[in-house]
Design a protein around this motif. Structure first.
Motif, short mmCIF file in Angstrom:
data_model
loop_
_atom_site.label_atom_id
_atom_site.label_comp_id
_atom_site.label_asym_id
_atom_site.label_seq_id
_atom_site.Cartn_x
_atom_site.Cartn_y
_atom_site.Cartn_z
N LYS A 65 -36.32 78.39 25.44
CA LYS A 65 -35.13 77.74 25.98
C LYS A 65 -34.20 77.48 24.80
N GLN A 86 -33.15 88.91 22.68
CA GLN A 86 -33.68 88.78 24.04
C GLN A 86 -34.90 87.86 24.07
N GLY A 105 -37.33 85.16 25.22
CA GLY A 105 -37.72 84.83 26.58
C GLY A 105 -38.07 86.06 27.38
N HIS A 106 -37.58 87.23 26.94
CA HIS A 106 -37.87 88.49 27.63
C HIS A 106 -38.72 89.40 26.74
N ASN A 107 -38.21 89.73 25.55
CA ASN A 107 -38.94 90.61 24.63
C ASN A 107 -39.81 89.83 23.66
N TYR A 128 -41.32 85.70 22.76
CA TYR A 128 -41.58 84.38 23.36
C TYR A 128 -41.40 84.44 24.87
N LEU A 129 -42.12 85.32 25.50
CA LEU A 129 -42.00 85.60 26.93
C LEU A 129 -42.00 84.34 27.79
N GLY A 130 -40.94 84.13 28.52
CA GLY A 130 -40.82 83.04 29.48
C GLY A 130 -40.89 81.65 28.91
N ASP A 131 -41.08 81.55 27.59
CA ASP A 131 -41.29 80.25 26.95
C ASP A 131 -40.06 79.72 26.23
#
Length: 182
Positions: A61, A50, A52-54, A56-59
């Motif tokens: 790709k 997960q 981008g969620h759990n 490397y939040l939002g970072d």
């Protein structure tokens, strides 16, 4: 000779061209091994974690094959020309004349160190959904397909040439051995 003709290699070819001929680059290899597949496995591993969620939040790709190839090239460069930290290679030579590398700095651009950490965290050469076998029976499980591919390709690529010389060759053996007593 067939290998060099197939890959359009000559004695004047750049070493990178020879290396690219040895690496798996398409899914036409017998076991489906390819850089595209390694990138897919890397992205799948990131998705399963997960990213981008759990983490490397939002970072985060997804990676592409070009990035995978660049990061593998970076590891090769670091093996040939080590630095105290691989991240020093992302600096240009004006900032770090000893460990910096202008080519690496230009190829990876801004935020390269963070992107490398992400890639290193998730890099996979095996399907992450596959059950991991026992290390006692399969110690090289993660890299076995690559090693099998490399053994096959390197044998195809080896060209003894017209002349083989063994004159004045010295081979020394060291270590323990057991003598047969009669």
């Amino acid at each position: 000779m067939q290998f060099s003709t197939k890959n359009k290699l000559t004695t004047h070819s750049h070493p990178v061209e020879w290396l690219q001929a040895l690496l798996p680059t398409s899914s036409d290899t017998p076991n489906g091994l390819s850089l595209d597949q390694w990138t897919a496995f890397t992205n799948m591993k990131a998705f399963l974690a997960q990213a981008g969620h759990n983490i490397y939040l939002g970072d985060f790709k997804p990676f592409n094959t070009t990035e995978t190839k660049r990061f593998l090239g970076l590891l090769l460069l670091h093996g040939l020309s080590p630095s105290p930290r691989i991240s020093y290679k992302f600096r240009n030579q004006e900032k770090d004349p000893v460990n910096g590398n202008d080519l690496v700095s230009e190829a990876f651009g801004a935020n390269a160190e963070k992107r490398y950490k992400m890639w290193k965290t998730f890099f996979a050469v095996q399907d992450p959904r596959k059950e991991t076998p026992s290390m006692k029976t399969h110690p090289n499980f993660k890299v076995d397909p690559f090693l099998h591919h490399f053994m096959k390709v390197s044998m195809d690529a080896w060209d003894m040439g017209e002349v083989l010389s063994c004159d004045e060759q010295v081979i020394g053996f060291t270590g323990r051995h057991q003598e047969n007593s009669m």
